[in-house]
Write an enzyme that holds these catalytic residues in place. Structure first.
Site, short mmCIF file in Angstrom:
data_model
loop_
_atom_site.label_atom_id
_atom_site.label_comp_id
_atom_site.label_asym_id
_atom_site.label_seq_id
_atom_site.Cartn_x
_atom_site.Cartn_y
_atom_site.Cartn_z
N ARG A 108 -8.81 -19.35 11.56
CA ARG A 108 -7.38 -19.69 11.44
C ARG A 108 -7.22 -20.93 10.57
O ARG A 108 -6.33 -21.01 9.72
CB ARG A 108 -6.77 -19.92 12.83
N LYS B 75 11.38 -25.46 14.39
CA LYS B 75 11.95 -24.10 14.43
C LYS B 75 12.00 -23.57 15.86
O LYS B 75 11.08 -23.82 16.64
CB LYS B 75 11.10 -23.16 13.58
N GLU C 244 17.38 -20.41 14.51
CA GLU C 244 17.05 -19.03 14.09
C GLU C 244 17.49 -18.02 15.13
O GLU C 244 16.75 -17.73 16.08
CB GLU C 244 15.54 -18.91 13.84
N LYS D 91 18.42 -20.30 9.91
CA LYS D 91 17.44 -19.28 9.50
C LYS D 91 17.88 -17.94 10.08
O LYS D 91 17.56 -17.61 11.23
CB LYS D 91 16.04 -19.65 9.99
P1 13P Z 1 9.10 -13.22 8.93
O1 13P Z 1 9.56 -13.66 7.55
O2 13P Z 1 7.76 -12.54 8.94
O3 13P Z 1 10.18 -12.50 9.67
O4 13P Z 1 8.79 -14.55 9.75
C1 13P Z 1 9.67 -15.59 9.66
C2 13P Z 1 9.67 -16.31 10.93
O5 13P Z 1 9.32 -17.46 10.99
C3 13P Z 1 10.15 -15.63 12.14
O6 13P Z 1 10.40 -16.56 13.13
#
Ligand code: 13P
Length: 344
Positions: free
Chosen positions: A45, A136, A179, A224
């Site tokens: 990782r 996030k 998000e 987001k």
């Molecule tokens: P994806 O662009 O693969 O959807 O991932 C973005 C992300 O951070 C989802 O939380």
């Protein structure tokens, strides 16, 4: 010197640059590594993330920030440099996923609530010390037209948690990425684009209401969201132009102008389509926010494959990542064209 949240947020979405979502949890990165038959060890990782963060052209020219996972923000490169320092050295901003994942919501079969508020203040303080300047939190909203999902209760609980998280971030000098993802690839995602529009509209209206109630300063946030797209199993698909048009129409109706930037997730769209949609959205132009990418899969799928877990493919992995980063940076400026995909 104290850093202003609004300045950090503005830098995250400046000049068509976007975010690399490299915050896959241990179980998600295992799934990605399974696809190249690579065992997901601590070192594998680390190597993979180090390969991405040392791709100089991508990191200096096209990527404004990187979302990390808890393990990664504490990891160092093979020669002992903290990965966070590699990101900062490239002029990019380190960020951190702080939610603890979407869990089954009691009393709401088929729906989830994102957990992680307990102890969040303390974790944010530590992440700030470790170098994170944004965070996030992802809420997962699934559409199922046969059972009438999402419910009001699940939507409300999820945006309320997003608002509590955002307030805690700002208290600790960290820009919250909010998000609320209306997913396109749920177990029963047969809905059309108009259903996605209606559900995303509700999610965003409720979200900005909750952010107001929680006294969150919108100038120090980034949204987001998902794009307005049909479900992956929908019999009626949409043209890229229709996706761009409805996505812009929706944001104009729901996202306050005080928000500095919108950075999309890719959500299971193909690499090229995620890029094309972003470019078409920016081509519509005359929008009050910066619109860019915060892609996970659409930035990394080609890179993981090209790297394949082998040292000798390190440069090939970086080239694949750089190509997608550049295409999305062009799209962030509304300048992506199909010919450019091929020419590179
Ligand atoms: P994806 O662009 O693969 O959807 O991932 C973005 C992300 O951070 C989802 O939380």
């Amino acid at each position: 010197m104290t850093e202003r949240l609004a300045d950090i947020a503005a830098a995250m979405v400046a000049d068509g640059k976007g975010l690399l979502a490299a915050d896959e949890s241990t179980s998600t990165i295992k799934k990605r590594f399974d696809s190249i038959k690579l065992e997901s060890t601590f070192e594998a990782r680390r190597d993979y993330r180090e390969m991405l963060f040392t791709a100089e052209e991508a990191m200096t020219k096209y990527i404004s920030g990187v979302i990390l996972f808890d393990e990664t923000i504490r990891q160092s490169s093979r020669n002992g440099t903290p990965l966070v320092d590699l990101i900062r050295k490239a002029g990019s901003i380190p960020g951190i996923k702080v939610d603890a994942g979407a869990k089954a919501m009691a009393g709401f079969p088929g729906e989830s609530i994102t957990e992680g508020l307990d102890g969040l203040r303390g974790r944010l303080k530590e992440y700030h010390d470790l170098g994170a300047r944004f965070a996030k939190w992802r809420a997962v909203i699934d559409i199922d037209t046969t059972t009438g999902l999402p419910s009001y209760g699940a939507l409300r609980a999820n945006v309320q948690a997003l608002a509590r998280y955002a307030a805690l971030c700002q208290e600790n000098g960290i820009v919250p990425i909010v998000e609320p993802e209306v997913i396109m690839d749920g177990p029963n995602s047969t809905h059309d684009i108009h259903t996605c529009y209606a559900v995303t509209e509700k999610a965003l209206k409720f979200l900005y209401e909750e952010l107001f109630i929680a006294r969150v300063d919108l100038e120090g946030t980034i949204l987001k969201p998902n794009m307005v797209v049909p479900g992956q199993k929908s019999p009626v698909q949409a043209s890229p132009e229709q996706v761009a048009e409805l996505t812009v129409k929706l944001f104009k109706a729901t996202v306050p102008v005080a928000v500095p930037g919108i950075a999309f997730l890719s959500g299971g769209q193909s690499d090229e389509l995620a890029t094309e949609h972003l470019s078409l959205i920016n081509q519509i132009g005359d929008l009050p926010w910066k619109i860019t990418f915060s892609y996970g899969r659409a930035l990394q799928a080609a890179a993981i494959k090209a790297w394949g877990g082998k040292d000798e493919n390190w440069a090939a992995g970086q080239r694949a990542f750089t190509h997608r980063a550049k295409m999305n940076w062009l799209a962030g400026n509304g300048k992506w064209k199909a010919e450019l995909e091929k020419a590179a």
